[in-house]
Structures are given as C-alpha cells and as structure tokens.
Write an enzyme that holds these catalytic residues in place. Sequence first.
Site, short mmCIF file in Angstrom:
data_model
loop_
_atom_site.label_atom_id
_atom_site.label_comp_id
_atom_site.label_asym_id
_atom_site.label_seq_id
_atom_site.Cartn_x
_atom_site.Cartn_y
_atom_site.Cartn_z
N ARG A 1 0.86 -1.18 0.00
CA ARG A 1 0.00 0.00 0.00
C ARG A 1 0.90 1.23 0.00
O ARG A 1 1.95 1.24 0.65
CB ARG A 1 -0.90 0.04 1.26
CG ARG A 1 -2.05 -0.96 1.24
CD ARG A 1 -3.14 -0.58 0.24
NE ARG A 1 -4.29 -1.46 0.30
CZ ARG A 1 -4.47 -2.53 -0.47
NH1 ARG A 1 -3.57 -2.85 -1.38
NH2 ARG A 1 -5.56 -3.26 -0.36
N GLU B 1 -4.32 7.65 -4.70
CA GLU B 1 -4.64 6.97 -5.97
C GLU B 1 -5.98 7.48 -6.47
O GLU B 1 -6.87 7.71 -5.66
CB GLU B 1 -4.68 5.46 -5.74
CG GLU B 1 -3.31 4.92 -5.36
CD GLU B 1 -3.31 3.42 -5.06
OE1 GLU B 1 -4.33 2.74 -5.31
OE2 GLU B 1 -2.29 2.93 -4.57
N HIS C 1 -2.09 0.32 -9.68
CA HIS C 1 -2.64 -0.61 -8.68
C HIS C 1 -3.24 -1.85 -9.36
O HIS C 1 -4.44 -2.12 -9.26
CB HIS C 1 -3.69 0.09 -7.79
CG HIS C 1 -3.89 -0.59 -6.48
ND1 HIS C 1 -4.11 0.07 -5.31
CD2 HIS C 1 -3.89 -1.91 -6.15
CE1 HIS C 1 -4.26 -0.80 -4.32
NE2 HIS C 1 -4.13 -2.02 -4.82
P1 NAP Z 1 -0.55 -11.63 4.77
O1 NAP Z 1 -0.51 -13.07 4.37
O2 NAP Z 1 -1.32 -11.24 5.98
O3 NAP Z 1 0.96 -11.14 4.92
C1 NAP Z 1 1.34 -9.93 5.48
C2 NAP Z 1 2.66 -10.15 6.20
O4 NAP Z 1 3.12 -8.86 6.66
C3 NAP Z 1 2.52 -11.04 7.43
O5 NAP Z 1 3.35 -12.14 7.26
C4 NAP Z 1 3.00 -10.17 8.58
O6 NAP Z 1 3.96 -10.80 9.39
C5 NAP Z 1 3.73 -9.04 7.89
N1 NAP Z 1 3.65 -7.83 8.69
C6 NAP Z 1 2.54 -7.18 9.11
N2 NAP Z 1 2.91 -6.08 9.81
C7 NAP Z 1 4.26 -6.08 9.84
C8 NAP Z 1 5.23 -5.21 10.41
N3 NAP Z 1 4.86 -4.13 11.11
N4 NAP Z 1 6.53 -5.51 10.24
C9 NAP Z 1 6.90 -6.59 9.56
N5 NAP Z 1 6.04 -7.46 8.98
C10 NAP Z 1 4.73 -7.18 9.13
O7 NAP Z 1 -1.11 -10.73 3.60
P2 NAP Z 1 -0.96 -10.95 2.02
O8 NAP Z 1 -2.12 -11.72 1.50
O9 NAP Z 1 0.41 -11.42 1.73
O10 NAP Z 1 -1.15 -9.43 1.54
C11 NAP Z 1 -0.27 -8.42 2.01
C12 NAP Z 1 -0.74 -7.04 1.57
O11 NAP Z 1 -0.51 -6.88 0.19
C13 NAP Z 1 -2.24 -6.78 1.73
O12 NAP Z 1 -2.58 -6.39 3.02
C14 NAP Z 1 -2.50 -5.67 0.73
O13 NAP Z 1 -2.39 -4.42 1.33
C15 NAP Z 1 -1.36 -5.84 -0.27
N6 NAP Z 1 -1.88 -6.24 -1.59
C16 NAP Z 1 -1.72 -5.39 -2.64
C17 NAP Z 1 -2.20 -5.73 -3.89
C18 NAP Z 1 -2.02 -4.82 -5.07
O14 NAP Z 1 -2.90 -4.75 -5.90
N7 NAP Z 1 -0.90 -4.14 -5.19
C19 NAP Z 1 -2.85 -6.97 -4.09
C20 NAP Z 1 -2.99 -7.82 -3.00
C21 NAP Z 1 -2.50 -7.44 -1.75
P3 NAP Z 1 3.63 -11.91 10.51
O15 NAP Z 1 3.07 -13.07 9.74
O16 NAP Z 1 4.95 -12.18 11.08
O17 NAP Z 1 2.62 -11.27 11.40
#
Ligand code: NAP
Length: 325
Positions: A237, A266, A285
């Site tokens: 994000r 955005e 995005h």
């Molecule tokens: P996820 O499986 O929940 O993974 C997020 C990871 O971030 C978790 O492993 C978590 O670590 C880590 N994290 C959270 N806060 C942190 C911090 N302060 N410091 C270090 N690590 C931290 O989520 P995901 O499915 O991979 O998606 C991640 C994000 O990608 C979404 O929330 C969304 O905002 C973004 N996204 C963007 C697009 C796009 O169109 N560009 C598409 C899809 C998703 P722990 O497991 O150790 O808690």
Amino acid sequence: MKKQVVLYKKLSPTLMTRLEEQAEVTLIDSLDAQGIAKLRAALPRAHGLLGASLKLDAELLDLAPNLQAIASVSVGVDNYDIDYLTERGILLTNTPDVLTETTADTGFALILATARRVVELANIVRAGLWQRNIGSAHFGTDVHGKTLGIIGMGRIGEALAQRGHFGFGMPVIYHSHSPKPAVEQRFGAQYRSLPQLLQEADFVCLTLPLTAETEGLIGAQQFAQMRPETIFINISRGKVVDEKALIEALRSEQIRAAGLDVFEREPLNPDSPLLQLDNVVATPHIGSATHETREAMARCAVENLLAALAGERPANLVNGRAWKA
Ligand code: NAP
C-alpha cells in the site's frame, strides 16, 4: 424475505445471478459524487455491502443501521475501521489466497521492468529514437543471483520468495513480525532485522499490509540505509512509504530505481514528480488485476457475503470477534 445487498463493484453475469438468487441487489456502478449519493440513499436498507476501493468510515456506515456484513473484494482491509465494525457486530470479510500468485507476478514484473529498464527503453523504441545499438548508458542490471529482500513474509511475500528462489536463483532475505521456519526451509530464506535487510538486499520489496504500525514505515531514514544499487518495489500500500522521501532518494541517487504499483494517493496525480523520473516504473494498482483473479476474488466475496447473511460463519472472516453463531 430476501436480504438487501448494496453492490459497489460490477459483477460478472454469473456472479450477479448467484447473488440475485439470494438477495435484493442495488448496484452502484460508479464511485463518483452521483454514485456516492446513490450509495448513501441505499445504506439505510442495506443488510450487506460488497465492493472495494472505497473508504467506508463511521460517518457513512452510521447510515446503515441494519448492516450485518461487508464483503471486501480485496485482501487488504485498510479501508475499514475494524474496531468500529466489531463494536457494531458487523462482519468483515476479505479475499485472501485467490490473488496471491497474481500479485506476486506483478511484483516480479516490476522487479524485471525496473532492473532491465523495460519501460524506459521500450519508450525509446516507440519514439523512433533507436538509431544504433544501445551503449552502456542504457544497460540494466541483472536480476538472477541478486539478493531479494522481502518485507512482510505472508502469503504474497512467500509467493515472491518462491519465484526469486526457484526461478531466478536469488538468495532470499526477509523481515516480518516473526521468523517463518517453513519459508526458511523451502526457499533457504534468512531472517533479518529491518535495517539489516535494507542494507543487504538488492531488491527491497514491500508485501505487508497498511496498518497503524506500518504507515510510514519506509521513510528518509530507511532509504538512507539502502545502497545506490538498491531497487525498491512496492506492491503493498502506498501509505507504508513516505512518498516525498522516496522521491528524494530517487532524485539523489540514494537508490537506483523504484517499481511502484501503489501510491499515497490513488489515482496518482499526473503531476507527481515520480512520473518525471526515468528510473520509476509506475503501474495503476494492478496487483491482482487479471480477468481470472478478479473473477475469483469477486466469487470469493459473493460467497462470503451470502454465508454471512445466511447466518453462517464466512470462510474469510477478518473480525472474528464480531462473530456470534
Ligand atoms: P498476509 O498473508 O497477511 O501477509 C502480510 C505479512 O506482513 C505477514 O506475514 C505479517 O507478518 C507481515 N507484517 C505485518 N505487519 C508487519 C510489520 N509491522 N513488520 C513486519 N512485517 C509485518 O497478507 P498478504 O495476503 O500477503 O497481503 C499483504 C498485503 O498486500 C495486503 O494487506 C495488501 O495491502 C497488499 N496487496 C496489494 C495488492 C495490489 O494490488 N498491489 C494486491 C494484493 C494485496 P507476521 O506473519 O509475522 O505477522
């Protein structure tokens, strides 16, 4: 009687039929001023909401006293005040997993595009300026064998690690809340503190959610810890990054390039200094934006909403504390 659903994202005919079998649907087909006015008018009747890319704050949701569930067509839930929803007993669902591989593909597209200067050089060809073999001023940098640094080793981070490790022979380092032994075993990934990762990685990739804790996580101090060879990739994000500091880091060649799918605001303003820089690849995005994945996300959201409205626990419930069987 059928439940009332307000839909603020267009669905395919198949999914529309599926939803309309179970619910009375009001479609808000755009989120311009007129669309928002229509949404506000529909909220008092709504039992369920389904859509994405709209900040649903308390002021708006207070108009919906009967609201039981919101199905977000996204994995990120930064558009919602989860405490407020939980307090009101409104279920919030998201669409994890189905977009993981596609978003990791986008991350890798940005890695390759920035390292090999694909957009900048393709624009030279398009402009008719390719008149002789290009020289070293236009050379890129290798991707294979370079160190891939992943901040946020969740689902998307892991899919990125898989591509880097198996596809490009890249050593993988990562930073997350906690070490991930399974990922370390599968991809030989190694845990690093944030400053260590920023210093060591050739590609610094953000794959974490936007939360109160991560907002502005990468700012001037963090860019100063990177190297002039570092390529910075953001598919998480925009607000996780201090965009002014990023622009300054790019201008002053503190880092080599940036591949950005997300921005503080955005759509990105066409006057953004980011767009003046040749070493920036900016995409609108598009992390999950393929026909297959957007349909899978919408299907997932529809099923989540229908389950919630039928009194069943939805598969992708974000605020479990709001659940009362
Ligand atoms: P996820 O499986 O929940 O993974 C997020 C990871 O971030 C978790 O492993 C978590 O670590 C880590 N994290 C959270 N806060 C942190 C911090 N302060 N410091 C270090 N690590 C931290 O989520 P995901 O499915 O991979 O998606 C991640 C994000 O990608 C979404 O929330 C969304 O905002 C973004 N996204 C963007 C697009 C796009 O169109 N560009 C598409 C899809 C998703 P722990 O497991 O150790 O808690």
